[in-house]
Scaffold this motif. Structure first.
Motif, PDB file in Angstrom:
ATOM      1  N   GLN A  67      -0.098  -7.346 -10.735  1.00 27.37           N
ATOM      2  CA  GLN A  67      -0.762  -6.137 -11.221  1.00 27.37           C
ATOM      3  C   GLN A  67      -2.209  -6.074 -10.740  1.00 27.37           C
ATOM      4  OE1 GLN A  67      -0.024  -6.569 -15.521  1.00 27.37           O
ATOM      5  NE2 GLN A  67       1.201  -4.686 -15.396  1.00 27.37           N
ATOM      6  N   ILE A  68      -2.878  -7.207 -10.770  1.00 25.35           N
ATOM      7  CA  ILE A  68      -4.271  -7.272 -10.311  1.00 25.35           C
ATOM      8  C   ILE A  68      -4.359  -6.866  -8.839  1.00 25.35           C
ATOM      9  CG2 ILE A  68      -6.141  -8.875  -9.751  1.00 25.35           C
ATOM     10  CD1 ILE A  68      -6.099  -8.318 -12.685  1.00 25.35           C
ATOM     11  N   LEU A  69      -3.433  -7.360  -8.012  1.00 25.96           N
ATOM     12  CA  LEU A  69      -3.441  -7.014  -6.594  1.00 25.96           C
ATOM     13  C   LEU A  69      -3.165  -5.524  -6.387  1.00 25.96           C
ATOM     14  CD1 LEU A  69      -1.520 -10.031  -4.999  1.00 25.96           C
ATOM     15  CD2 LEU A  69      -3.975  -9.601  -4.983  1.00 25.96           C
ATOM     16  N   ILE A  70      -2.236  -4.978  -7.160  1.00 25.52           N
ATOM     17  CA  ILE A  70      -1.937  -3.551  -7.061  1.00 25.52           C
ATOM     18  C   ILE A  70      -3.153  -2.726  -7.467  1.00 25.52           C
ATOM     19  CG2 ILE A  70      -0.599  -1.687  -8.135  1.00 25.52           C
ATOM     20  CD1 ILE A  70       1.791  -3.590  -8.146  1.00 25.52           C
ATOM     21  N   ASP A  71      -3.793  -3.105  -8.566  1.00 26.27           N
ATOM     22  CA  ASP A  71      -4.985  -2.382  -9.023  1.00 26.27           C
ATOM     23  C   ASP A  71      -6.099  -2.449  -7.983  1.00 26.27           C
ATOM     24  OD1 ASP A  71      -3.559  -1.971 -11.323  1.00 26.27           O
ATOM     25  OD2 ASP A  71      -4.743  -3.339 -12.564  1.00 26.27           O
ATOM     26  N   LYS A  72      -6.304  -3.637  -7.433  1.00 26.86           N
ATOM     27  CA  LYS A  72      -7.340  -3.801  -6.407  1.00 26.86           C
ATOM     28  C   LYS A  72      -7.078  -2.881  -5.226  1.00 26.86           C
ATOM     29  CE  LYS A  72      -8.750  -7.080  -2.833  1.00 26.86           C
ATOM     30  NZ  LYS A  72      -8.508  -8.409  -2.240  1.00 26.86           N
ATOM     31  N   THR A  73      -5.836  -2.828  -4.793  1.00 30.26           N
ATOM     32  CA  THR A  73      -5.479  -1.984  -3.658  1.00 30.26           C
ATOM     33  C   THR A  73      -5.641  -0.509  -4.005  1.00 30.26           C
ATOM     34  OG1 THR A  73      -3.882  -3.649  -2.927  1.00 30.26           O
ATOM     35  CG2 THR A  73      -3.670  -1.446  -1.995  1.00 30.26           C
ATOM     36  N   ALA A  74      -5.156  -0.124  -5.185  1.00 31.39           N
ATOM     37  CA  ALA A  74      -5.234   1.282  -5.605  1.00 31.39           C
ATOM     38  C   ALA A  74      -6.675   1.749  -5.695  1.00 31.39           C
ATOM     39  CB  ALA A  74      -4.536   1.455  -6.950  1.00 31.39           C
ATOM     40  N   ALA A 121       4.969   0.815  -8.766  1.00 36.37           N
ATOM     41  CA  ALA A 121       4.652  -0.445  -8.075  1.00 36.37           C
ATOM     42  C   ALA A 121       4.698  -1.613  -9.060  1.00 36.37           C
ATOM     43  CB  ALA A 121       3.284  -0.345  -7.412  1.00 36.37           C
ATOM     44  N   TYR A 122       4.214  -1.397 -10.291  1.00 38.48           N
ATOM     45  CA  TYR A 122       4.301  -2.433 -11.323  1.00 38.48           C
ATOM     46  C   TYR A 122       5.753  -2.852 -11.574  1.00 38.48           C
ATOM     47  CZ  TYR A 122      -0.573  -1.920 -13.026  1.00 38.48           C
ATOM     48  OH  TYR A 122      -1.935  -1.921 -13.166  1.00 38.48           O
ATOM     49  N   SER A 123       6.657  -1.871 -11.606  1.00 34.25           N
ATOM     50  CA  SER A 123       8.049  -2.178 -11.921  1.00 34.25           C
ATOM     51  C   SER A 123       8.680  -3.085 -10.864  1.00 34.25           C
ATOM     52  CB  SER A 123       8.860  -0.886 -12.069  1.00 34.25           C
ATOM     53  OG  SER A 123       8.957  -0.199 -10.828  1.00 34.25           O
ATOM     54  N   LEU A 155       4.588   6.068  -4.319  1.00 33.50           N
ATOM     55  CA  LEU A 155       5.409   5.973  -5.518  1.00 33.50           C
ATOM     56  C   LEU A 155       4.594   5.925  -6.805  1.00 33.50           C
ATOM     57  CD1 LEU A 155       8.048   3.383  -4.247  1.00 33.50           C
ATOM     58  CD2 LEU A 155       8.167   5.883  -4.175  1.00 33.50           C
ATOM     59  N   GLY A 156       3.318   5.532  -6.699  1.00 34.25           N
ATOM     60  CA  GLY A 156       2.476   5.460  -7.882  1.00 34.25           C
ATOM     61  C   GLY A 156       2.281   4.039  -8.375  1.00 34.25           C
ATOM     62  N   ILE A 157       1.233   3.854  -9.147  1.00 34.29           N
ATOM     63  CA  ILE A 157       0.871   2.520  -9.618  1.00 34.29           C
ATOM     64  C   ILE A 157       1.918   1.963 -10.566  1.00 34.29           C
ATOM     65  CG2 ILE A 157      -0.858   1.197 -10.887  1.00 34.29           C
ATOM     66  CD1 ILE A 157      -2.932   3.285  -9.932  1.00 34.29           C
ATOM     67  N   VAL A 174       0.834  -1.203   0.000  1.00 38.07           N
ATOM     68  CA  VAL A 174       0.000   0.000   0.000  1.00 38.07           C
ATOM     69  C   VAL A 174       0.872   1.258   0.000  1.00 38.07           C
ATOM     70  CG1 VAL A 174      -1.705   1.327   1.306  1.00 38.07           C
ATOM     71  CG2 VAL A 174      -1.938  -1.165   1.102  1.00 38.07           C
ATOM     72  N   PHE A 175       1.966   1.245   0.765  1.00 39.86           N
ATOM     73  CA  PHE A 175       2.860   2.408   0.823  1.00 39.86           C
ATOM     74  C   PHE A 175       3.437   2.706  -0.566  1.00 39.86           C
ATOM     75  CE2 PHE A 175       7.154   4.132   1.133  1.00 39.86           C
ATOM     76  CZ  PHE A 175       6.936   5.265   1.906  1.00 39.86           C
TER      77      PHE A 175
END
Length: 292
Positions: free
Chosen positions: A80-87, A30-32, A25-27, A19-20
């Motif tokens: 990516q799916i988890l990052i998107d869900k969190t974002a 986070a992907y990178s 840092l941005g989506i 989450v941090f």
């Protein structure tokens, strides 16, 4: 055979770091980071690797070389799916674009004033569907039928940071009292959501062919949906390029009290989705009982 046990990997500290990174840092940054995280799982997750290999090589028919490459890509896409869900959950919904395929079906279901049952699968990012439903311009209560077997401390943390939504949970009970709760919701013209592709040991199951091989599915969602005399649809929220999502809705043909017929229809529907999005199948366990 390795069965789904109702718990996902991850620690509370790991989720907080996740989450941090997204918030600070941005989506895309986070992907990178996923390049390294996905590789870690690719070389260490032996159990899920066997399941993923069987799914891609034996059920989709990809070559061995392509299967190996797609295994890594699958872990990356899941991240990516988890990052998107969190974002999306923490209020960054406006960073994403989306399109609806079957919006008229959803509106028609609600116009019938009988409630509706939506069945999805562990493909794509169905858990963020409620955030997109708000833009369809209909107001109704959405209820997700689930078990309470996830790590409670992780669930509590996400509930504390997530944007409040209209989603409520109906917990499956051993005494079957959840059936009465589902019936009351449908009577009030509310939406009931199930995922139909995971079962727990000791529960009633149905067998049906999926991707050319017989697999085991939970009987509950299909038995309930075929008995309630309400409209049923299949819904999937699939990730596409960049921060774009495609929401699919397909009306299900229901024969009263024929759960097997509904399950076959469901398997045909999910097959179409995973054929188009093979990397977004996230049942990383021995789904067909063939890993060995």
């Amino acid at each position: 055979m390795t069965q789904w046990q109702g718990k996902s990997k991850g620690t509370l500290l790991g989720y907080k770091i996740f989450v941090f990174c997204i918030e600070k840092l941005g989506i895309k940054i986070a992907y990178s980071i996923l390049v390294f995280v996905a590789f870690y799982y690719f070389v260490t997750a032996w159990s899920s690797n066997k399941s993923l290999y069987y799914y891609l090589h034996h059920r989709h028919g990809f070559s061995k070389g392509k299967t190996i490459r797609m295994m890594y890509m699958s872990y990356f896409r899941f991240g990516q799916i988890l990052i998107d869900k969190t974002a999306i959950s923490v209020g960054l919904r406006n960073r994403f674009t989306y399109e609806f395929d079957g919006i008229d079906i959803l509106k028609q279901l609600l116009a019938e004033k009988r409630g509706a049952i939506l069945i999805s699968a562990h493909v794509g990012n169905f858990e963020v569907a409620e955030y997109f439903f708000a833009d369809i311009d209909f107001e109704c209560q959405i209820n997700l039928v689930t078990t309470d077997r996830e790590h409670s401390f992780i669930k509590e943390y996400f509930e504390s940071i997530s944007t409040k939504t209209n989603l409520k949970f109906i917990i499956v009970q051993d005494d079957m009292s959840h059936i009465f709760e589902i019936n009351n919701c449908l009577t009030n013209n509310e939406i009931i959501c199930f995922t139909g592709d995971r079962y727990f040991p000791g529960t009633k199951v149905l067998i049906e062919e999926f991707l050319g091989e017989e697999a085991t599915f939970p009987a509950g969602p299909f038995s309930i949906a075929s008995r309630m005399k309400v409209p049923v649809a299949y819904v999937y929220v699939m990730k596409e390029k960049n921060l774009h999502y495609h929401l699919y809705t397909r009306r299900a043909e229901v024969k009263h009290r024929d759960a097997q017929h509904l399950l076959k229809s469901y398997c045909d529907s999910v097959t179409q989705i995973v054929k188009k999005y093979p990397l977004q199948w996230f049942n990383y366990y021995d789904f067909w009982g063939k890993d060995s």
